[in-house]
Design a protein around this motif. Structure first.
Motif, mmCIF file in Angstrom:
data_model
loop_
_atom_site.group_PDB
_atom_site.id
_atom_site.type_symbol
_atom_site.label_atom_id
_atom_site.label_comp_id
_atom_site.label_asym_id
_atom_site.label_seq_id
_atom_site.Cartn_x
_atom_site.Cartn_y
_atom_site.Cartn_z
ATOM 1 N N ILE A 562 4.491 4.677 -3.970
ATOM 2 C CA ILE A 562 4.859 4.239 -2.465
ATOM 3 C C ILE A 562 6.303 4.124 -2.404
ATOM 4 N N PRO A 563 6.979 5.022 -1.402
ATOM 5 C CA PRO A 563 8.392 5.214 -1.336
ATOM 6 C C PRO A 563 9.028 3.656 -0.918
ATOM 7 N N PRO A 564 10.193 3.343 -1.569
ATOM 8 C CA PRO A 564 10.976 2.002 -1.326
ATOM 9 C C PRO A 564 11.193 2.065 0.060
ATOM 10 N N ASP A 565 11.355 3.125 0.748
ATOM 11 C CA ASP A 565 11.754 2.697 2.387
ATOM 12 C C ASP A 565 10.472 2.682 3.246
ATOM 13 N N GLU A 566 9.554 2.697 2.655
ATOM 14 C CA GLU A 566 8.126 2.342 3.193
ATOM 15 C C GLU A 566 7.607 0.879 3.167
ATOM 16 N N PHE A 567 7.823 0.474 1.774
ATOM 17 C CA PHE A 567 7.183 -0.822 1.535
ATOM 18 C C PHE A 567 8.334 -2.068 1.719
ATOM 19 N N ILE A 568 9.598 -1.441 1.678
ATOM 20 C CA ILE A 568 10.785 -2.628 1.675
ATOM 21 C C ILE A 568 10.752 -3.120 2.949
ATOM 22 N N VAL A 569 10.650 -2.334 4.069
ATOM 23 C CA VAL A 569 10.521 -2.782 5.547
ATOM 24 C C VAL A 569 9.326 -3.590 5.923
ATOM 25 N N LEU A 570 8.389 -3.380 5.379
ATOM 26 C CA LEU A 570 7.113 -3.757 5.513
ATOM 27 C C LEU A 570 6.944 -5.237 4.906
#
Length: 773
Positions: A562-570
């Motif tokens: 899972i890319p960081p820019d996907e899960f960090i925002v969540l």
């Protein structure tokens, strides 16, 4: 069966009463008196039983409190521990005298009598009830009864702890004739005590005369009958048996005895009086019924017909009734008022059940019903979701009263446009216009809704986002409409725009939901699947690698990479970011300490969000771990994204200042992408700018990018800031940056992000490489 008139029933009832009244009254008197007698006996016995239980419970509580005082006495515990027999006897005797105890004793843990006052338990002999010793050692204390010789005692046994058990103390009150006499004085009932056991003599004590003691067994639980109540009793007593205890081969019972004759001495007189009263009452009822029946039946029939019309929902029928009876006139008036009140209340309840109290729009339940009906009828319509941005902040800052005013004003603006409106939740509304709105009309709608709201106390600026759906194309049931509208409005709020529904939103929502669910499960189980990769940074002045950027990676066992820019925002929206940051900081400092132990002179920078920087506990956590790992603060740097700083610049600057005061290097990541960078750059407590890779990737080919990068370098020089260029993909780009005086560079030309193990191998190969030659 044919129904009869009230008038006929009244006369037939009276005739029947005249014929059978005497017999009925007498039988009823006898039966009622029998029941009363039994109930009175039961009440007396119940009260006596409760009093007895209360007295025994009070004695037990007194024993417990006294035992606790005794076992807590330091001198007593010291005497027991040192086997000071004289002191033990003195303490037991004095304590027993203070509480009027009849038996005080001390027993060893293996059940051997040590001493007792009075000396009813032979010293050195086994305690007569070894089961009690076992229970005390298991539970720490026990309340029970025991028979010693011809005496019966209520006892409490507790361990003497110093701090572990060293002995067992016993306190007891005697159950004797004096206690039974006290009970009789309180309950007014004779009391008997019966005890038996295979290892003890039968014991019987009673306050009854000796002549009546033989009848006590036959009187237990005896029931009265009406003949005895009417004509006298064959036996004068009734008894109840209460099991007091049945344990360690000892059965103890209490018998409470009531003298029946004492209760019913005046029964004959009462019976005669009741018979006379019953006869006179029947005569009076016969006369009164004849007069009353005619006056009651006629107006009641008319009012009954009126009540039937009201119950059927006919609230418009005019009630007119005249009578020489004030009560019937008042009753008719009450019927009219009831009719009007029910009508008004039903209309009000119906409205409240279907509408929201603040906005006066339909509530979600009613909207669900109306929209489902439209969809089932095959209607096509446009549904527009309206979300007031920051509605919670409006309530928090301006108060819920002003927040309700804003919500009401927005709802009224929608209602003025016609159509159908409903409040979904909080600051979210649903509006179904009478016709479909085009893009320009939607912009105009948004503009009109965002007009400032004057609450009378202040003016509140409003921002809204709109979600637009077409039905039944996008949803053919109300349930799907609400679910997809929620997804659409959540996305529209994030983008702060007018957003039309797309099936991709549903798919992305399910993906986000899966990621958040898996992230929450992983964090709750503390089963971290994260890893840190490090991308080297080259000092473009020396050509050597001297620093690293820590980059977080997550490879989920359920969802894969899972890319960081996907899960960090969540994670930020779900409130998990602080826990993730704690893990990153801990791992980065641990890896940094390992590098230093291998004499590898590299510093490490980690990426923090605005939430992390404003977390009051993070700075202390970083310093604590650096001290524990013996890592210098200048070896640990912080990077924060420029867009994060723009959200709350004042608060971010205040928190970043604390990091700078503690010696941490701070870099602005992705510099150049913000819309107001120059406005606040001079006030930021930072010493490094990281040029966003979008300007560096094609630096050797794009003239515009070269102008931007060179301008940023000049700007940084004027502010005395260091510069890192990320995204270097070629030697030509690196050479340009070196020639322009850029101090640091990173990118795939130098190295892609590496796991820690791969980094160590890479460094061994390139530690002497000069990247600018």
């Amino acid at each position: 069966m044919a129904q009869q008139s009230l008038n006929q029933n009244i006369f037939r009832l009276v005739v029947g009463i005249v014929l059978i009244t005497t017999v009925v009254i007498l039988v009823n008197v006898w039966t009622s008196t029998n029941n009363h007698a039994q109930q009175q006996l039961n009440r007396d016995l119940d009260v006596a039983e409760s009093v007895l239980e209360e007295i025994l419970a009070n004695r037990e509580e007194q024993l417990i409190n006294s035992s606790l005082v005794l076992t807590a006495d330091f001198g007593f515990k010291q005497a027991v521990a040192t086997e000071d027999r004289a002191t033990i006897d003195s303490v037991l005797q004095n304590h027993g005298e203070r509480i009027d105890a009849d038996l005080m004793a001390l027993t060893s843990l293996d059940g051997i009598n040590i001493t007792s006052t009075p000396s009813v338990l032979p010293v050195g002999q086994p305690f007569p009830h070894q089961t009690l010793i076992t229970n005390v050692l298991r539970d720490g204390g026990v309340s029970s009864y025991m028979q010693v010789g011809n005496e019966l005692y209520q006892v409490i046994l507790l361990t003497v702890d110093a701090p572990s058990p060293i002995a067992i103390t016993l306190l007891g009150f005697r159950l004797d004739g004096e206690l039974l006499s006290q009970l009789k004085n309180v309950t007014q009932l004779d009391t008997s005590l019966q005890a038996s056991g295979s290892n003890s003599r039968p014991l019987f004590l009673s306050t009854l005369p000796v002549s009546e003691q033989d009848n006590i067994t036959a009187s237990i639980s005896r029931q009265l009958n009406w003949r005895e109540v009417a004509f006298g009793f064959s036996d004068a007593i009734v008894s109840r048996k209460m099991e007091l205890a049945s344990e360690h081969d000892l059965s103890i019972s209490i018998l409470l005895t009531e003298d029946i004759n004492r209760l019913f001495n005046e029964f004959s007189t009462l019976q005669a009086n009741i018979a006379i009263i019953a006869f006179l009452s029947v005569i009076f009822a016969l006369i009164f019924a004849a007069l009353l029946s005619r006056r009651l039946t006629r107006p009641l029939s008319r009012l009954s017909a009126i009540a039937g019309r009201i119950s059927s929902g006919n609230y418009d029928y005019k009630i007119e009734h005249e009578s020489d009876s004030r009560e019937f006139t008042n009753l008719a008036t009450a019927f009219r008022q009831m009719q009007e009140s029910i009508k008004a209340r039903e209309e009000r309840i119906t409205y409240q059940a279907n509408h929201d109290a603040v906005t006066q729009l339909y509530n979600r339940h009613s909207a669900d019903r109306i929209l489902q009906k439209r969809l089932e009828d095959g209607a096509s319509f446009q549904a527009i979701g309206v979300s007031i941005l920051g509605f919670r902040n409006i309530n928090d800052v301006f108060g819920y009263q002003n927040g309700d005013v804003c919500l009401h004003q927005i709802s009224r603006r929608l209602s003025d446009l016609g159509g159908f409106g409903a409040r979904l939740t909080g600051g979210e509304l649903l509006w179904v216009p009478d016709r479909e709105f085009g893009n320009d009309e939607l912009e105009a709608l948004r503009h009109s809704l965002e007009q400032p709201v004057n609450t009378g106390e202040l003016v509140v600026n409003i921002q809204v986002s709109l979600g637009v759906m077409l039905c039944p194309q996008h949803a053919d049931t109300a349930e799907d409409l609400f679910r997809r509208m929620n997804i659409l409005m959540d996305t529209a709020k994030l983008q702060q725009q007018i957003l039309a529904y797309d099936e991709e939103l549903d798919r992305k929502y399910q993906r986000r939901l899966s990621v958040v669910t898996e992230l929450e499960r992983m964090l709750l189980e503390e089963r971290y699947e994260f890893s840190l990769h490090y991308q080297p940074k080259v000092n473009l002045q020396t050509g050597k690698v001297q620093s690293l950027e820590a980059l977080l990676r997550w490879h989920s066992s359920e969802l894969g990479f899972i890319p960081p820019d996907e899960f960090i925002v969540l994670a930020e929206h779900a409130g998990f970011i602080n826990q993730i940051t704690d893990w990153v900081v801990t791992q980065a400092i641990s890896d940094l300490a390992l590098l230093q132990s291998k004499d590898i002179p590299l510093s490490v920078s980690v990426n923090l969000s605005a939430q992390d920087v404003t977390n009051a506990d993070l700075l202390a956590n970083i310093q604590q771990q650096l001290n524990q790992q013996q890592v210098a603060e200048h070896s640990f740097a912080i990077e924060i994204t420029e867009s994060d700083l723009l959200k709350e610049p004042e608060k971010a600057i205040r928190c970043l200042m604390e990091y700078r005061q503690h010696g941490f290097e701070i870099a602005i990541d992705d510099f150049g992408t913000g819309y107001s960078s120059l406005a606040y750059l001079k006030s930021l407590p930072v010493n490094v700018l990281k040029i966003d890779k979008s300007f560096v990737l094609n630096l050797d080919q794009q003239q515009e990018d070269q102008q931007i990068v060179s301008s940023i370098l000049e700007l940084a020089k004027s502010f005395d800031l260091h510069v890192v260029a990320e995204g270097i993909e070629s030697a030509e780009s690196l050479a340009l940056l070196h020639n322009w005086g850029c101090e640091w560079g990173q990118g795939y030309f130098i190295s892609k992000p590496l796991s820690f193990t791969a980094l160590l191998e890479w460094y061994e190969v390139h530690k002497d490489t000069n990247w600018v030659e």
